[in-house]
Motif scaffolding. Structure first.
Motif, PDB file in Angstrom:
ATOM      1  N   ASN A 105      -0.492   8.530  -7.528  1.00 40.96           N
ATOM      2  CA  ASN A 105      -1.281   9.392  -8.405  1.00 40.96           C
ATOM      3  C   ASN A 105      -0.407   9.959  -9.515  1.00 40.96           C
ATOM      4  OD1 ASN A 105      -3.472   8.967  -6.802  1.00 40.96           O
ATOM      5  ND2 ASN A 105      -3.437  10.958  -5.824  1.00 40.96           N
ATOM      6  N   PRO A 106      -0.980  10.183 -10.704  1.00 39.66           N
ATOM      7  CA  PRO A 106      -0.197  10.790 -11.776  1.00 39.66           C
ATOM      8  C   PRO A 106       0.115  12.244 -11.443  1.00 39.66           C
ATOM      9  CG  PRO A 106      -2.481  10.592 -12.431  1.00 39.66           C
ATOM     10  CD  PRO A 106      -2.343   9.889 -11.114  1.00 39.66           C
ATOM     11  N   SER A 107       1.282  12.675 -11.854  1.00 32.56           N
ATOM     12  CA  SER A 107       1.648  14.062 -11.610  1.00 32.56           C
ATOM     13  C   SER A 107       1.061  14.941 -12.706  1.00 32.56           C
ATOM     14  CB  SER A 107       3.162  14.224 -11.574  1.00 32.56           C
ATOM     15  OG  SER A 107       3.707  13.857 -12.816  1.00 32.56           O
ATOM     16  N   LYS A 108       0.705  16.158 -12.360  1.00 32.07           N
ATOM     17  CA  LYS A 108       0.129  17.072 -13.327  1.00 32.07           C
ATOM     18  C   LYS A 108       1.192  18.063 -13.782  1.00 32.07           C
ATOM     19  CE  LYS A 108      -4.593  16.875 -11.786  1.00 32.07           C
ATOM     20  NZ  LYS A 108      -5.777  17.624 -11.407  1.00 32.07           N
ATOM     21  N   LEU A 109       1.211  18.324 -15.065  1.00 34.60           N
ATOM     22  CA  LEU A 109       2.115  19.311 -15.614  1.00 34.60           C
ATOM     23  C   LEU A 109       1.534  20.686 -15.326  1.00 34.60           C
ATOM     24  CD1 LEU A 109       4.522  20.093 -17.453  1.00 34.60           C
ATOM     25  CD2 LEU A 109       2.938  19.956 -19.353  1.00 34.60           C
ATOM     26  N   VAL A 110       2.318  21.519 -14.682  1.00 32.00           N
ATOM     27  CA  VAL A 110       1.860  22.853 -14.343  1.00 32.00           C
ATOM     28  C   VAL A 110       2.526  23.830 -15.297  1.00 32.00           C
ATOM     29  CG1 VAL A 110       1.774  24.615 -12.567  1.00 32.00           C
ATOM     30  CG2 VAL A 110       1.558  22.225 -11.939  1.00 32.00           C
ATOM     31  N   ARG A 111       1.723  24.566 -16.031  1.00 34.97           N
ATOM     32  CA  ARG A 111       2.250  25.555 -16.966  1.00 34.97           C
ATOM     33  C   ARG A 111       1.846  26.932 -16.473  1.00 34.97           C
ATOM     34  NH1 ARG A 111       1.031  23.685 -22.984  1.00 34.97           N
ATOM     35  NH2 ARG A 111       2.923  24.831 -23.358  1.00 34.97           N
ATOM     36  N   ARG A 112       2.783  27.844 -16.580  1.00 35.87           N
ATOM     37  CA  ARG A 112       2.498  29.209 -16.144  1.00 35.87           C
ATOM     38  C   ARG A 112       2.890  30.178 -17.255  1.00 35.87           C
ATOM     39  NH1 ARG A 112       4.643  27.071 -11.140  1.00 35.87           N
ATOM     40  NH2 ARG A 112       2.948  26.989  -9.641  1.00 35.87           N
ATOM     41  N   LYS A 113       2.087  31.207 -17.383  1.00 35.29           N
ATOM     42  CA  LYS A 113       2.405  32.260 -18.330  1.00 35.29           C
ATOM     43  C   LYS A 113       3.269  33.287 -17.623  1.00 35.29           C
ATOM     44  CE  LYS A 113      -1.944  31.886 -20.770  1.00 35.29           C
ATOM     45  NZ  LYS A 113      -3.141  32.556 -21.201  1.00 35.29           N
ATOM     46  N   THR A 114       4.318  33.732 -18.309  1.00 31.69           N
ATOM     47  CA  THR A 114       5.133  34.789 -17.745  1.00 31.69           C
ATOM     48  C   THR A 114       4.543  36.132 -18.134  1.00 31.69           C
ATOM     49  OG1 THR A 114       6.590  34.835 -19.664  1.00 31.69           O
ATOM     50  CG2 THR A 114       7.199  33.360 -17.862  1.00 31.69           C
TER      51      THR A 114
ATOM     52  N   THR B 237       0.854  -1.178   0.000  1.00 36.86           N
ATOM     53  CA  THR B 237       0.000   0.000   0.000  1.00 36.86           C
ATOM     54  C   THR B 237       0.890   1.229   0.000  1.00 36.86           C
ATOM     55  OG1 THR B 237      -0.142  -0.084   2.407  1.00 36.86           O
ATOM     56  CG2 THR B 237      -1.925  -1.106   1.179  1.00 36.86           C
ATOM     57  N   TYR B 238       0.734   2.039  -1.001  1.00 38.76           N
ATOM     58  CA  TYR B 238       1.525   3.253  -1.134  1.00 38.76           C
ATOM     59  C   TYR B 238       0.621   4.458  -0.907  1.00 38.76           C
ATOM     60  CZ  TYR B 238       4.968   0.249  -3.366  1.00 38.76           C
ATOM     61  OH  TYR B 238       5.868  -0.731  -3.618  1.00 38.76           O
ATOM     62  N   PRO B 239       1.169   5.530  -0.389  1.00 38.66           N
ATOM     63  CA  PRO B 239       0.350   6.735  -0.215  1.00 38.66           C
ATOM     64  C   PRO B 239      -0.033   7.314  -1.578  1.00 38.66           C
ATOM     65  CG  PRO B 239       2.613   7.126   0.477  1.00 38.66           C
ATOM     66  CD  PRO B 239       2.509   5.679   0.135  1.00 38.66           C
ATOM     67  N   PRO B 240      -1.138   8.040  -1.646  1.00 39.13           N
ATOM     68  CA  PRO B 240      -1.614   8.567  -2.942  1.00 39.13           C
ATOM     69  C   PRO B 240      -0.624   9.500  -3.634  1.00 39.13           C
ATOM     70  CG  PRO B 240      -3.294   8.793  -1.262  1.00 39.13           C
ATOM     71  CD  PRO B 240      -2.066   8.304  -0.581  1.00 39.13           C
ATOM     72  N   HIS B 241       0.207  10.226  -2.885  1.00 36.51           N
ATOM     73  CA  HIS B 241       1.134  11.147  -3.556  1.00 36.51           C
ATOM     74  C   HIS B 241       2.196  10.397  -4.354  1.00 36.51           C
ATOM     75  CE1 HIS B 241       3.542  10.329   0.064  1.00 36.51           C
ATOM     76  NE2 HIS B 241       4.588  10.711  -0.655  1.00 36.51           N
ATOM     77  N   ILE B 242       2.360   9.103  -4.118  1.00 41.74           N
ATOM     78  CA  ILE B 242       3.307   8.292  -4.887  1.00 41.74           C
ATOM     79  C   ILE B 242       2.613   7.667  -6.095  1.00 41.74           C
ATOM     80  CG2 ILE B 242       4.751   6.213  -4.815  1.00 41.74           C
ATOM     81  CD1 ILE B 242       5.368   6.892  -1.931  1.00 41.74           C
TER      82      ILE B 242
END
Length: 97
Positions: free
Chosen positions: A23-32, A16-21
């Protein structure tokens, strides 16, 4: 490890692994502050900068709307989107005019 009941009433030990391991990671994009959609490197970047849209959302649009947006991309950036052998457009097949 924990013991869980599986089909056919068998008990198995599983990790049993915790969800943060797991779960898929989300790509975070930011506008400059100085991001310019006319200097986008590809269609995906242009869609994000101009319309705040992902490529997946773009693919869910109608063919007519996608073609209009591709034409708009070509006019804004000066880059042409080529067509592959199957007749479908590909984001990664871009070239400058």
């Amino acid at each position: 490890m924990s013991r869980v009941k599986k089909p056919n009433n068998k008990w198995m030990n599983t990790n049993t692994y915790p969800p943060h391991i797991t779960n898929p990671s989300k790509l975070v994009r930011r506008k400059t502050e100085h991001s310019d959609y006319t200097k986008a490197r590809n269609l995906t970047d242009w869609l994000f900068l101009k319309y705040d849209m992902s490529y997946k959302s773009f693919r869910n649009k109608s063919k007519k709307r996608r073609d209009e947006m591709r034409l708009e991309y070509e006019q804004d950036t000066g880059k042409k989107v080529r067509v592959n052998r199957t007749g479908d457009y590909e984001d990664e097949w871009e070239e400058e005019i």
